[in-house]
Design a protein around this motif. Structure first.
Motif, PDB file in Angstrom:
ATOM      1  N   LYS A   1      45.278  35.988  75.233  1.00  0.00           N
ATOM      2  CA  LYS A   1      44.558  34.875  75.840  1.00  0.00           C
ATOM      3  C   LYS A   1      43.629  35.422  76.919  1.00  0.00           C
ATOM      4  O   LYS A   1      43.756  36.574  77.348  1.00  0.00           O
ATOM      5  CB  LYS A   1      45.523  33.832  76.397  1.00  0.00           C
ATOM      6  N   THR A   2      42.712  34.613  77.350  1.00  0.00           N
ATOM      7  CA  THR A   2      41.752  35.013  78.383  1.00  0.00           C
ATOM      8  C   THR A   2      42.471  35.148  79.726  1.00  0.00           C
ATOM      9  O   THR A   2      43.228  34.266  80.112  1.00  0.00           O
ATOM     10  CB  THR A   2      40.630  33.974  78.500  1.00  0.00           C
ATOM     11  N   PRO A   3      42.249  36.269  80.426  1.00  0.00           N
ATOM     12  CA  PRO A   3      42.931  36.459  81.712  1.00  0.00           C
ATOM     13  C   PRO A   3      42.411  35.510  82.789  1.00  0.00           C
ATOM     14  O   PRO A   3      41.251  35.102  82.781  1.00  0.00           O
ATOM     15  CB  PRO A   3      42.623  37.908  82.077  1.00  0.00           C
ATOM     16  N   LYS A   4      43.311  35.184  83.690  1.00  0.00           N
ATOM     17  CA  LYS A   4      42.993  34.402  84.882  1.00  0.00           C
ATOM     18  C   LYS A   4      43.375  35.241  86.097  1.00  0.00           C
ATOM     19  O   LYS A   4      44.012  36.287  85.961  1.00  0.00           O
ATOM     20  CB  LYS A   4      43.774  33.086  84.876  1.00  0.00           C
ATOM     21  N   ALA A   5      43.022  34.758  87.259  1.00  0.00           N
ATOM     22  CA  ALA A   5      43.318  35.491  88.496  1.00  0.00           C
ATOM     23  C   ALA A   5      44.794  35.837  88.605  1.00  0.00           C
ATOM     24  O   ALA A   5      45.151  36.935  89.034  1.00  0.00           O
ATOM     25  CB  ALA A   5      42.861  34.687  89.709  1.00  0.00           C
ATOM     26  N   LYS A   6      45.670  34.927  88.209  1.00  0.00           N
ATOM     27  CA  LYS A   6      47.107  35.173  88.320  1.00  0.00           C
ATOM     28  C   LYS A   6      47.569  36.370  87.490  1.00  0.00           C
ATOM     29  O   LYS A   6      48.567  36.990  87.805  1.00  0.00           O
ATOM     30  CB  LYS A   6      47.901  33.929  87.909  1.00  0.00           C
ATOM     31  N   HIS A   7      46.820  36.707  86.441  1.00  0.00           N
ATOM     32  CA  HIS A   7      47.193  37.836  85.594  1.00  0.00           C
ATOM     33  C   HIS A   7      46.794  39.184  86.200  1.00  0.00           C
ATOM     34  O   HIS A   7      47.384  40.204  85.874  1.00  0.00           O
ATOM     35  CB  HIS A   7      46.546  37.706  84.214  1.00  0.00           C
ATOM     36  N   VAL A   8      45.777  39.190  87.044  1.00  0.00           N
ATOM     37  CA  VAL A   8      45.225  40.453  87.539  1.00  0.00           C
ATOM     38  C   VAL A   8      45.381  40.664  89.034  1.00  0.00           C
ATOM     39  O   VAL A   8      44.966  41.683  89.564  1.00  0.00           O
ATOM     40  CB  VAL A   8      43.726  40.592  87.164  1.00  0.00           C
ATOM     41  N   LYS A   9      46.005  39.720  89.730  1.00  0.00           N
ATOM     42  CA  LYS A   9      46.029  39.788  91.193  1.00  0.00           C
ATOM     43  C   LYS A   9      46.739  41.018  91.746  1.00  0.00           C
ATOM     44  O   LYS A   9      46.453  41.434  92.859  1.00  0.00           O
ATOM     45  CB  LYS A   9      46.610  38.509  91.790  1.00  0.00           C
ATOM     46  N   GLU A  10      47.627  41.629  90.992  1.00  0.00           N
ATOM     47  CA  GLU A  10      48.323  42.831  91.466  1.00  0.00           C
ATOM     48  C   GLU A  10      47.823  44.097  90.778  1.00  0.00           C
ATOM     49  O   GLU A  10      48.420  45.157  90.921  1.00  0.00           O
ATOM     50  CB  GLU A  10      49.825  42.663  91.259  1.00  0.00           C
ATOM     51  N   MET A  11      46.713  43.988  90.082  1.00  0.00           N
ATOM     52  CA  MET A  11      46.176  45.101  89.304  1.00  0.00           C
ATOM     53  C   MET A  11      45.061  45.812  90.072  1.00  0.00           C
ATOM     54  O   MET A  11      44.292  45.174  90.791  1.00  0.00           O
ATOM     55  CB  MET A  11      45.626  44.527  87.996  1.00  0.00           C
ATOM     56  N   ASN A  12      44.982  47.118  89.915  1.00  0.00           N
ATOM     57  CA  ASN A  12      43.882  47.887  90.483  1.00  0.00           C
ATOM     58  C   ASN A  12      42.685  47.745  89.546  1.00  0.00           C
ATOM     59  O   ASN A  12      42.580  48.454  88.562  1.00  0.00           O
ATOM     60  CB  ASN A  12      44.293  49.354  90.634  1.00  0.00           C
ATOM     61  N   LEU A  13      41.786  46.830  89.847  1.00  0.00           N
ATOM     62  CA  LEU A  13      40.661  46.554  88.957  1.00  0.00           C
ATOM     63  C   LEU A  13      39.548  47.590  89.043  1.00  0.00           C
ATOM     64  O   LEU A  13      38.752  47.711  88.128  1.00  0.00           O
ATOM     65  CB  LEU A  13      40.082  45.165  89.243  1.00  0.00           C
TER      66      LEU A  13
END
Length: 89
Positions: free
Chosen positions: A25-37
């Motif tokens: 599914k398409t990512p949202k902020a909640k999916h990436v908030k702890e990720m080093n983007l």
């Protein structure tokens, strides 16, 4: 909501289950908030792939290298709208 799908070259045998494809599914902020983007590693990509596909991280650890590269590309495209992760625009 945009979704992406991949058919695995090497299905993952996980318990009694055979995982042959992954649907993201398409990512949202909640999916990436702890990720080093700015400089994500394989662990970041697999963790996000797990969140977006609903397949456990432990199962994704069993991906073959060709499938891992395909998952990395799909997740990167979902994050950036086509720009490769780690590249500067």
């Amino acid at each position: 909501m945009k979704e992406s799908k991949i058919t695995l070259k090497e299905p993952i045998e996980w318990g009694s289950e055979s995982i042959k494809e992954l649907n993201f599914k398409t990512p949202k902020a909640k999916h990436v908030k702890e990720m080093n983007l700015t400089n994500p590693g394989v662990k970041d990509i697999l963790l996000l792939a797990s969140k977006l596909s609903g397949v456990s991280l432990s199962a994704l650890d069993e991906l073959g290298m060709e499938d891992l590269m395909a998952v990395t590309e799909i997740v990167g495209n979902l994050l950036t709208g086509g720009q490769k992760i780690g590249e500067n625009a």
